[in-house]
Design a protein around this motif. Structure first.
Motif, short mmCIF file in Angstrom:
data_model
loop_
_atom_site.label_atom_id
_atom_site.label_comp_id
_atom_site.label_asym_id
_atom_site.label_seq_id
_atom_site.Cartn_x
_atom_site.Cartn_y
_atom_site.Cartn_z
N TYR A 281 0.83 -1.19 0.00
CA TYR A 281 0.00 0.00 0.00
C TYR A 281 0.87 1.25 0.00
N ALA A 282 0.47 2.23 -0.77
CA ALA A 282 1.17 3.51 -0.80
C ALA A 282 0.67 4.39 0.34
N ALA A 283 1.40 5.46 0.60
CA ALA A 283 0.96 6.42 1.62
C ALA A 283 -0.35 7.05 1.19
N GLU A 284 -1.21 7.34 2.16
CA GLU A 284 -2.50 7.93 1.84
C GLU A 284 -2.37 9.42 1.57
N VAL A 285 -3.29 9.93 0.76
CA VAL A 285 -3.38 11.36 0.45
C VAL A 285 -4.72 11.86 0.97
N VAL A 286 -4.70 12.91 1.78
CA VAL A 286 -5.92 13.48 2.36
C VAL A 286 -6.39 14.64 1.49
N PHE A 287 -7.70 14.72 1.27
CA PHE A 287 -8.28 15.80 0.47
C PHE A 287 -9.63 16.20 1.02
N THR A 288 -10.07 17.41 0.68
CA THR A 288 -11.37 17.93 1.10
C THR A 288 -12.17 18.33 -0.13
N THR A 289 -13.38 17.87 -0.22
CA THR A 289 -14.22 18.17 -1.38
C THR A 289 -14.73 19.61 -1.33
N GLY A 290 -15.14 20.12 -2.50
CA GLY A 290 -15.59 21.50 -2.62
C GLY A 290 -17.05 21.69 -2.27
N ARG A 291 -17.58 22.88 -2.59
CA ARG A 291 -18.95 23.25 -2.24
C ARG A 291 -19.90 23.03 -3.41
N ASP A 292 -21.14 22.76 -3.10
CA ASP A 292 -22.21 22.64 -4.10
C ASP A 292 -22.80 24.04 -4.29
N VAL A 293 -22.28 24.76 -5.28
CA VAL A 293 -22.67 26.16 -5.52
C VAL A 293 -23.55 26.25 -6.76
N GLN A 294 -24.66 26.94 -6.64
CA GLN A 294 -25.54 27.19 -7.78
C GLN A 294 -25.44 28.66 -8.17
N VAL A 295 -25.59 28.94 -9.47
CA VAL A 295 -25.55 30.33 -9.91
C VAL A 295 -26.87 31.01 -9.54
N PRO A 296 -26.84 32.27 -9.11
CA PRO A 296 -28.07 32.93 -8.67
C PRO A 296 -29.01 33.28 -9.83
N ASP A 297 -30.29 33.37 -9.48
CA ASP A 297 -31.34 33.86 -10.40
C ASP A 297 -31.43 33.04 -11.69
N ALA A 298 -31.06 31.75 -11.62
CA ALA A 298 -31.11 30.91 -12.82
C ALA A 298 -32.51 30.40 -13.11
N ASP A 299 -33.49 30.82 -12.29
CA ASP A 299 -34.90 30.50 -12.60
C ASP A 299 -35.56 31.65 -13.35
N PHE A 300 -34.83 32.76 -13.55
CA PHE A 300 -35.30 33.91 -14.35
C PHE A 300 -36.66 34.43 -13.90
N GLU A 301 -36.83 34.51 -12.58
CA GLU A 301 -38.09 34.99 -12.01
C GLU A 301 -38.19 36.52 -12.01
N TYR A 302 -37.05 37.20 -11.98
CA TYR A 302 -37.08 38.65 -11.76
C TYR A 302 -36.61 39.42 -13.00
N TRP A 303 -37.43 40.35 -13.44
CA TRP A 303 -37.14 41.22 -14.57
C TRP A 303 -37.63 42.62 -14.26
N TRP A 304 -37.05 43.61 -14.90
CA TRP A 304 -37.61 44.96 -14.82
C TRP A 304 -37.35 45.69 -16.13
N LEU A 305 -38.24 46.62 -16.46
CA LEU A 305 -38.20 47.32 -17.74
C LEU A 305 -37.65 48.72 -17.52
N ASN A 306 -36.54 49.01 -18.21
CA ASN A 306 -35.92 50.33 -18.16
C ASN A 306 -36.03 50.95 -19.55
N GLY A 307 -37.07 51.78 -19.77
CA GLY A 307 -37.33 52.29 -21.10
C GLY A 307 -37.76 51.16 -22.02
N LYS A 308 -36.98 50.89 -23.06
CA LYS A 308 -37.28 49.77 -23.95
C LYS A 308 -36.53 48.50 -23.58
N VAL A 309 -35.65 48.57 -22.58
CA VAL A 309 -34.74 47.47 -22.28
C VAL A 309 -35.26 46.62 -21.12
N TRP A 310 -35.53 45.33 -21.42
CA TRP A 310 -35.86 44.37 -20.36
C TRP A 310 -34.55 43.87 -19.74
#
Length: 524
Positions: A281-310
Motif C-alpha cells: 500500500y502507498a501512503a494515503e493522500v488526504v483531500f477535502t471536497t468542494g462546495r455545491d454552488v448554484q448560480v443565482p437567479d437561474a430560474d429567471f423569475e425577476y425582470w424589470w423594464l428600463n425604457g425599452k430594455v428588459w
C-alpha cells in the motif's frame, strides 16, 4: 472694361488661385482600418486556424505528419482592400517559433503566426512502474523499475518518440534492450535527425499515490504501480476507519499509471485515498471536497423594464445575468424578455427571440440571448459584452428546461451566407475559464473577438443544440468536458441563444428559445 483687360484680370486671378492652392497642405488623415486575416489554411493542419483579431494572432494547429520546420500555407483571405507583405507566405515557413507578417490598409499592422504540433509519445517496458517520463526538449526518456530488475534484459512493449512516419535506429519496438547504461536512439523525420537517450531509474517502492484532485462530489486520484500486478485504489471518509475499494470500472490505466474517478462523495468533507499494488500500500493522500454552488437567479423569475430594455434581475437588486437588449433596442425593441410560459405553469422564464431590427440596410438580425455577465457598450450597431462571473468550483454537468420554435435562417453574414433557407439552431453552452478577467466578446467584424472552446484559458466546456422545433418544454442536460482535473477556474460562463451564429448576425427571423431553471450538477 475692355475684353483685353478682362482677359488680364482672369489670368491674374487664375495664377493667384494656382499659387494659393499649391501652398495648401493635405492634412486630411487616411481612415484607420485594421486589416484582418479572415481565413488561414496550411498543409496537414490538425484543426482550423483560430484567428484573434484583438491580439492580431493566427493560432495554427499542425497534424503529426506536418513539417513544422517548413510549413506550407495553402490559402488565406484578408479584409477586402488589404495586402499582405509580399512573398512572406509564398514559401515554407519555420514555425518552431512565432513568425510576424505585415498586413496593410493605409497603415501597417503586424500579425503573428503561432503553430502548435501535438505529437503522441510513449515508451514502455515490461514490469516498469508507472509511465515513463518523456522529456521532449532534452530528448530523453526515464523508465522507473523496481529493485532487483535485470536491466540487461528488458522487453520493449510499446514505443513512439517521433511523429508518425519517423524511422528509428536501432529498431527496438517489441525487442529486448539493456538499460544498464543509457541507450541512444536515432529518430529521423522529414530528413532531420534527433538523438534520444533512454535511462533506467530503480526504486524500492513499487506503488505511490501521486496526488488527488478534489472537486465537489468527485475526486480524481493518480498513482504509479508496477504493470501486470493487482493495482487499484481505496478511499475512506476521514472520520471512518474502514477503507472502501474503488470499483474497477472507475479506474483507467496506461501501463503502470493509474487514474481513479471516485464519485458519489459528499461536499465539503474530508477524505483519504491510497493506491495499492498486490499486498503493498502507498501512503494515503488526504483531500477535502468542494462546495455545491448554484448560480443565482437561474430560474429567471425577476425582470424589470428600463425604457425599452428588459433586464433579467430585480430592479434595485444585484445583477448576475444580462442580455443583448441594449444593442437590439438601438434599432428596435427588446428581443429577450420574461414570459409566463414556463415548464410548471408558474413563475417566469426567459423568452429569447431572433428578429430583424431596424429598416432595410440600416437593420440587422439580432439573436435573442441571455448570459452570465453584463453588456458593456454598443459600438455603432455592434455589441461589446463581458461573459463570465467569478466561480471556483468544478461542476460536471449543466441542466435545465427549454423549448424552441425553429425558423429558417433568413439573414446571414458573408461567411455564413450558404446557411440561408436552412433551419436555424439554438444553443445553450457553458464554460469554465482560468483567465484573470471575464471574457470580452466583440461582434464588430473589424475587431471581432468571440469565444473559442479550444482556447488556452478554457478549463471546461459543454453545450447542447437543437436545429428543429421543440413544441413543449423538455429537460436538457450536457456534460462539461475538462481539459485537466487539476486546473481551478476563476469564472463561469453560461450562455443561451435562439440562434447559434447570432454573433455573426446570422439567424432566422422568428426563432424563439424559451429557457428556465438552469442548474449545475456536481456528480457523474
Amino acid at each position: 472694361m475692355s475684353r483685353f483687360n478682362i482677359h488680364i484680370l482672369v489670368t491674374v486671378l487664375l495664377s493667384a488661385t494656382i499659387a494659393f492652392t499649391g501652398c495648401i497642405k493635405n492634412d486630411i488623415p487616411y481612415p484607420r482600418i485594421q486589416p484582418n486575416f479572415l481565413t488561414f489554411t496550411v498543409e496537414d493542419e490538425a484543426a482550423p486556424a483560430v484567428i484573434d483579431s484583438a491580439t492580431r494572432v493566427v493560432n495554427i494547429s499542425l497534424g503529426e505528419t506536418a513539417d513544422i520546420y517548413a510549413m506550407n500555407v495553402t490559402g488565406y483571405t484578408v479584409t477586402p482592400g488589404a495586402t499582405v507583405e509580399a512573398g512572406v507566405l509564398d514559401h515554407p515557413i519555420d514555425m518552431t517559433k512565432p513568425q510576424a507578417v505585415m498586413l496593410k490598409i493605409y497603415q501597417e499592422y503586424w500579425w503573428v503566426l503561432k503553430a502548435t504540433q501535438n505529437i503522441e509519445r510513449y515508451f514502455n517496458v515490461a514490469g516498469q512502474i508507472g509511465s515513463s517520463v518523456i522529456d521532449v526538449p532534452a530528448h530523453r526518456v526515464i523508465v522507473t523499475l523496481p529493485e532487483g530488475t535485470d536491466l540487461t534484459r528488458l522487453r520493449v512493449t510499446s514505443m513512439k518518440l517521433g511523429p508518425v512516419g519517423s524511422t528509428v535506429t536501432p529498431e527496438i519496438d517489441g525487442g529486448t534492450i539493456s538499460l544498464s547504461s543509457p541507450l541512444e536512439l536515432s529518430i529521423i523525420n522529414h530528413g532531420r535527425e534527433e538523438i534520444w537517450t533512454i535511462y533506467a531509474e530503480v526504486t524500492a517502492s513499487t506503488v505511490t499515490t501521486d496526488r488527488c484532485d478534489a472537486w465537489t462530489r468527485v475526486a480524481w486520484a493518480y498513482a504509479q504501480a508496477q504493470e501486470g500486478r493487482d493495482n487499484g485504489f481505496e478511499y475512506r471518509r476521514a472520520d471512518v476507519e474502514e477503507w472502501t475499494r474503488v470499483p474497477a470500472g472507475w479506474i483507467t490505466s496506461n501501463g503502470g499509471s493509474l487514474t481513479a474517478r471516485i464519485i458519489n462523495l459528499e461536499p465539503e468533507t474530508e477524505y483519504a485515498v491510497r493506491a495499492f499494488s498486490d499486498d503493498e500500500y502507498a501512503a494515503e493522500v488526504v483531500f477535502t471536497t468542494g462546495r455545491d454552488v448554484q448560480v443565482p437567479d437561474a430560474d429567471f423569475e425577476y425582470w424589470w423594464l428600463n425604457g425599452k430594455v428588459w433586464n433579467p434581475w430585480q430592479e434595485g437588486g444585484v445583477q448576475y445575468w444580462d442580455t443583448g437588449n441594449k444593442g437590439a433596442t438601438t434599432l428596435g425593441q427588446s428581443n429577450s424578455m420574461p414570459t409566463d410560459d414556463t415548464p410548471t405553469g408558474k413563475g417566469k422564464a426567459a423568452r429569447l427571440e431572433t428578429k430583424f431590427v431596424g429598416i432595410g440596410a440600416l437593420g440587422k438580425i439580432a439573436a435573442g440571448n441571455i448570459f452570465a455577465g453584463y453588456y458593456v457598450r454598443t459600438e455603432g450597431t455592434n455589441g461589446v459584452l463581458s461573459f463570465g462571473r467569478p466561480f471556483t468550483q468544478r461542476p460536471t454537468k449543466v441542466r435545465g428546461y427549454l423549448k424552441y420554435n425553429c425558423a429558417d435562417i433568413s439573414h446571414a453574414s458573408a461567411e455564413y451566407d450558404y446557411l440561408k433557407g436552412r433551419p436555424d439552431t439554438c444553443i445553450v453552452w457553458s464554460a469554465l475559464i482560468d483567465s484573470d478577467e471575464p471574457f470580452e466578446i466583440r461582434t464588430n467584424p473589424k475587431d471581432r473577438h468571440l469565444f473559442d472552446p479550444s482556447g488556452s484559458e478554457v478549463v471546461a466546456y459543454g453545450n447542447i443544440q437543437y436545429g428543429e422545433t421543440v413544441k413543449d418544454y423538455i429537460p436538457f442536460e450536457f456534460e462539461l468536458k475538462y481539459t485537466s482535473t487539476q486546473r481551478v477556474p476563476n469564472y463561469i460562463l453560461i450562455v443561451a441563444s435562439a440562434s447559434k451564429y447570432g454573433d455573426y448576425f446570422t439567424g432566422g427571423n422568428g426563432s424563439v428559445l424559451y429557457i428556465d431553471d438552469i442548474e449545475l450538477v456536481y456528480d457523474y
